[in-house]
Design a protein around this motif. Sequence first.
Motif, PDB file in Angstrom:
ATOM      1  N   GLY A  76       0.945  -1.137  -0.034  1.00 34.21           N
ATOM      2  CA  GLY A  76      -0.080   0.085   0.145  1.00 34.21           C
ATOM      3  C   GLY A  76       0.808   1.296   0.104  1.00 34.21           C
ATOM      4  N   SER A  77       2.137   1.289   0.808  1.00 32.36           N
ATOM      5  CA  SER A  77       2.843   2.399   0.646  1.00 32.36           C
ATOM      6  C   SER A  77       3.350   2.722  -0.584  1.00 32.36           C
ATOM      7  CB  SER A  77       4.060   2.106   1.762  1.00 32.36           C
ATOM      8  OG  SER A  77       3.591   1.749   3.050  1.00 32.36           O
ATOM      9  N   MET A  78       3.792   1.584  -1.456  1.00 30.25           N
ATOM     10  CA  MET A  78       4.044   1.955  -2.744  1.00 30.25           C
ATOM     11  C   MET A  78       3.102   2.251  -3.745  1.00 30.25           C
ATOM     12  SD  MET A  78       5.972  -0.274  -5.870  1.00 30.25           S
ATOM     13  CE  MET A  78       7.305  -0.809  -5.085  1.00 30.25           C
ATOM     14  N   ALA A  79       1.892   1.709  -3.464  1.00 30.45           N
ATOM     15  CA  ALA A  79       0.766   2.489  -4.066  1.00 30.45           C
ATOM     16  C   ALA A  79       0.472   3.898  -3.859  1.00 30.45           C
ATOM     17  CB  ALA A  79      -0.713   1.613  -3.857  1.00 30.45           C
ATOM     18  N   ASN A  80       0.637   4.173  -2.628  1.00 32.98           N
ATOM     19  CA  ASN A  80       0.486   5.781  -2.310  1.00 32.98           C
ATOM     20  C   ASN A  80       1.356   6.512  -3.016  1.00 32.98           C
ATOM     21  OD1 ASN A  80      -2.209   5.642  -0.833  1.00 32.98           O
ATOM     22  ND2 ASN A  80      -0.887   5.207   1.180  1.00 32.98           N
ATOM     23  N   VAL A  81       2.763   6.051  -3.083  1.00 27.37           N
ATOM     24  CA  VAL A  81       3.617   6.730  -3.619  1.00 27.37           C
ATOM     25  C   VAL A  81       3.502   7.030  -5.064  1.00 27.37           C
ATOM     26  CG1 VAL A  81       6.156   7.139  -4.311  1.00 27.37           C
ATOM     27  CG2 VAL A  81       5.417   6.489  -1.667  1.00 27.37           C
TER      28      VAL A  81
ATOM     29  N   ALA B 297      -2.726  11.222   8.986  1.00 26.93           N
ATOM     30  CA  ALA B 297      -2.577  10.305   7.649  1.00 26.93           C
ATOM     31  C   ALA B 297      -1.662   9.394   7.308  1.00 26.93           C
ATOM     32  CB  ALA B 297      -2.836  11.150   6.276  1.00 26.93           C
ATOM     33  N   HIS B 298      -1.903   8.112   7.115  1.00 22.37           N
ATOM     34  CA  HIS B 298      -0.700   7.173   6.830  1.00 22.37           C
ATOM     35  C   HIS B 298       0.369   7.890   5.935  1.00 22.37           C
ATOM     36  CE1 HIS B 298       1.265   3.234   6.046  1.00 22.37           C
ATOM     37  NE2 HIS B 298       0.737   3.004   7.036  1.00 22.37           N
ATOM     38  N   ILE B 299       0.173   8.556   4.946  1.00 26.04           N
ATOM     39  CA  ILE B 299       1.220   9.041   4.100  1.00 26.04           C
ATOM     40  C   ILE B 299       2.091  10.056   4.560  1.00 26.04           C
ATOM     41  CG2 ILE B 299      -0.303   8.828   1.913  1.00 26.04           C
ATOM     42  CD1 ILE B 299      -0.420  12.066   1.578  1.00 26.04           C
TER      43      ILE B 299
ATOM     44  N   ALA C 177       3.548   7.511   8.447  1.00 23.22           N
ATOM     45  CA  ALA C 177       3.941   6.001   8.520  1.00 23.22           C
ATOM     46  C   ALA C 177       4.479   5.560   7.292  1.00 23.22           C
ATOM     47  CB  ALA C 177       2.644   5.199   8.904  1.00 23.22           C
ATOM     48  N   GLU C 178       4.813   6.365   6.288  1.00 20.15           N
ATOM     49  CA  GLU C 178       5.637   6.006   5.089  1.00 20.15           C
ATOM     50  C   GLU C 178       6.967   6.542   5.042  1.00 20.15           C
ATOM     51  OE1 GLU C 178       2.551   6.439   1.896  1.00 20.15           O
ATOM     52  OE2 GLU C 178       1.219   5.293   3.049  1.00 20.15           O
ATOM     53  N   LEU C 179       7.428   7.102   6.223  1.00 18.95           N
ATOM     54  CA  LEU C 179       8.652   7.179   6.388  1.00 18.95           C
ATOM     55  C   LEU C 179       9.449   8.418   5.490  1.00 18.95           C
ATOM     56  CD1 LEU C 179      10.034   3.376   7.223  1.00 18.95           C
ATOM     57  CD2 LEU C 179       9.297   5.369   8.782  1.00 18.95           C
TER      58      LEU C 179
ATOM     59  N   VAL D 225      -7.146  12.174   1.035  1.00 19.20           N
ATOM     60  CA  VAL D 225      -8.012  11.547   2.053  1.00 19.20           C
ATOM     61  C   VAL D 225      -7.854  10.002   2.296  1.00 19.20           C
ATOM     62  CG1 VAL D 225      -9.943  13.668   1.517  1.00 19.20           C
ATOM     63  CG2 VAL D 225      -9.959  11.349   0.462  1.00 19.20           C
ATOM     64  N   GLU D 226      -7.984   9.726   3.549  1.00 25.25           N
ATOM     65  CA  GLU D 226      -7.971   8.597   4.153  1.00 25.25           C
ATOM     66  C   GLU D 226      -9.082   7.707   4.709  1.00 25.25           C
ATOM     67  OE1 GLU D 226      -4.194   7.729   6.073  1.00 25.25           O
ATOM     68  OE2 GLU D 226      -5.390   6.465   7.485  1.00 25.25           O
ATOM     69  N   ASN D 227      -9.461   6.714   3.890  1.00 23.87           N
ATOM     70  CA  ASN D 227     -11.035   6.019   4.297  1.00 23.87           C
ATOM     71  C   ASN D 227     -10.683   4.515   4.130  1.00 23.87           C
ATOM     72  OD1 ASN D 227     -13.545   6.145   5.034  1.00 23.87           O
ATOM     73  ND2 ASN D 227     -14.271   6.386   2.958  1.00 23.87           N
TER      74      ASN D 227
ATOM     75  N   GLY E 119      -7.385   4.297   0.280  1.00 22.88           N
ATOM     76  CA  GLY E 119      -8.159   3.549   0.663  1.00 22.88           C
ATOM     77  C   GLY E 119      -7.967   2.132   0.811  1.00 22.88           C
ATOM     78  N   ALA E 120      -6.743   1.985   1.700  1.00 26.64           N
ATOM     79  CA  ALA E 120      -6.123   0.840   2.212  1.00 26.64           C
ATOM     80  C   ALA E 120      -7.171   0.073   2.466  1.00 26.64           C
ATOM     81  CB  ALA E 120      -4.978   1.107   3.116  1.00 26.64           C
ATOM     82  N   ARG E 121      -8.124   0.715   3.485  1.00 25.73           N
ATOM     83  CA  ARG E 121      -9.470  -0.042   4.050  1.00 25.73           C
ATOM     84  C   ARG E 121     -10.554   0.569   3.433  1.00 25.73           C
ATOM     85  NH1 ARG E 121      -5.431   0.529   7.958  1.00 25.73           N
ATOM     86  NH2 ARG E 121      -4.462  -1.471   8.498  1.00 25.73           N
ATOM     87  N   ILE E 122     -10.628   0.770   2.421  1.00 22.40           N
ATOM     88  CA  ILE E 122     -12.169   1.401   1.715  1.00 22.40           C
ATOM     89  C   ILE E 122     -12.854   0.268   1.504  1.00 22.40           C
ATOM     90  CG2 ILE E 122     -11.404   0.917  -0.750  1.00 22.40           C
ATOM     91  CD1 ILE E 122     -12.860   3.955   0.342  1.00 22.40           C
TER      92      ILE E 122
ATOM     93  N   GLY F  62       0.033  -7.559  -1.519  1.00 19.49           N
ATOM     94  CA  GLY F  62      -0.599  -6.872  -2.531  1.00 19.49           C
ATOM     95  C   GLY F  62      -1.453  -5.831  -2.609  1.00 19.49           C
ATOM     96  N   SER F  63      -1.328  -4.777  -3.370  1.00 15.99           N
ATOM     97  CA  SER F  63      -2.231  -3.513  -3.369  1.00 15.99           C
ATOM     98  C   SER F  63      -2.272  -3.073  -4.777  1.00 15.99           C
ATOM     99  CB  SER F  63      -1.449  -2.213  -2.498  1.00 15.99           C
ATOM    100  OG  SER F  63      -1.456  -2.555  -1.224  1.00 15.99           O
ATOM    101  N   LEU F  64      -3.097  -1.919  -4.859  1.00 18.75           N
ATOM    102  CA  LEU F  64      -3.407  -1.634  -6.623  1.00 18.75           C
ATOM    103  C   LEU F  64      -3.415   0.031  -6.442  1.00 18.75           C
ATOM    104  CD1 LEU F  64      -5.511  -4.266  -6.332  1.00 18.75           C
ATOM    105  CD2 LEU F  64      -4.947  -4.133  -8.740  1.00 18.75           C
TER     106      LEU F  64
HETATM  107  C1  LIG Z   1      -4.323   3.969   5.605  1.00 17.35           C
HETATM  108  C2  LIG Z   1      -3.041   3.040   5.163  1.00 17.35           C
HETATM  109  N1  LIG Z   1      -2.628   3.322   3.982  1.00 17.35           N
HETATM  110  C3  LIG Z   1      -1.430   2.628   3.667  1.00 17.35           C
HETATM  111  C4  LIG Z   1      -1.025   1.738   4.166  1.00 17.35           C
HETATM  112  C5  LIG Z   1       0.319   1.002   3.682  1.00 17.35           C
HETATM  113  O1  LIG Z   1       0.273  -0.391   3.551  1.00 17.35           O
HETATM  114  P1  LIG Z   1       1.492  -1.354   3.421  1.00 17.35           P
HETATM  115  O2  LIG Z   1       1.774  -1.764   4.597  1.00 17.35           O
HETATM  116  O3  LIG Z   1       0.912  -2.587   2.610  1.00 17.35           O
HETATM  117  O4  LIG Z   1       2.456  -0.564   2.826  1.00 17.35           O
HETATM  118  C6  LIG Z   1      -1.446   1.183   5.388  1.00 17.35           C
HETATM  119  C7  LIG Z   1      -0.736   0.145   6.386  1.00 17.35           C
HETATM  120  O5  LIG Z   1      -1.370  -0.029   7.558  1.00 17.35           O
HETATM  121  C8  LIG Z   1      -2.717   1.964   5.892  1.00 17.35           C
HETATM  122  O6  LIG Z   1      -3.243   1.809   7.201  1.00 17.35           O
END
Ligand SMILES: Cc1ncc(COP(=O)(O)O)c(C=O)c1O
Length: 332
Positions: free
Chosen positions: A58-63, A82-84, A87-89, A135-137, A170-173, A207-209
Amino acid sequence: MIDLRSDTVTRPTEAMREAMARAEVGDDVYGEDPTVLELQERVAGLFGKEAALFTPTGSMANVLAVAALVGPGQEVLCEARAHIVRAELGAHGALTGLTTRTWSHPEGQVDLAAIKDMYAPDMGPFFVRTTAISVENTHNFAGGAVLPIDDLQAVRAWATSVGCAVHLDGARIWNAHVATGTPLADYGSVADTISVCLSKGLGAPVGSLVVGTARMVDEARVRRKRLGGGMRQVGVLAAAGLYALDHHLERMAEDHAHARLIAEACGVDPAGVPTNIVVVDVPSAPDVVAAAAEQGVQVGAVGPQRVRLLTHLDISREDAERAAKVLGSILG
Ligand SMILES: Cc1ncc(COP(=O)(O)O)c(C=O)c1O
């Protein structure tokens, strides 16, 4: 152990493993893996978009998604937790060269007034230009909060009026969709790009998309390869995602019910737990983590006085009841 640290800890079921073993595969860097192509087409279709791209995380998908909307030296606005940004360092700054500014909302919601206030149009060589809102949903660090579709539509309408793009993390959409009944295509209509994860509530191992227009997804494919994310016979992984979409989507309602059961035992109002994440304020997070582990329940500390619990595919009703009992006795 009853593992409530994350919804990423699930293990593939026997049936999912069988689907993975049977998957037809090819070299996906050549665009020749039929199972990956099927997954990408299916997920794009679910959101009413032209195309999608399979990514390892998901992190790569967001980037990749945000980089399709925001260039070096431009900015994206998002909520403070927000995760971006948390939590994406620093990936978006480090890899894309963009900057971020944040609004704060106690429940992780959008704040259109704050967004309007922060928004910076192109002012030539003087100020950083805002080119996207993210936005994160559901909102992970805001306790799995659901962003109402009306609010997202309002952000979308205003953003479009000023020529600004919208990204949806939408990691958890899927959880938002199951909790509210809002069609996935409605979520697709409020964003230019969407990232979705298969490895959280859906229970796939990886996996993510990235979802968006064909042009954005083509750009994302180039950037994915540049980051070392070009993958080969990954139909075995895409097959897990397809299986999960068929079998693990609607059942998430059970995870949400289990989360509310556990919340109640922890003294948290279940009405404030819309999906599968429970955040509990405690006197000492390390003490609670240790005491719960001693009784066979794993929870995660997300601050010195805050623990977080997530329900998922591998938590049965029985597990949820047992966890509620253990945590109730510790926190009671
Ligand atoms: C809202 C959200 N976006 C993105 C991610 C990133 O996913 P991944 O751990 O697969 O990089 C997470 C991971 O928990 C998340 O909670």
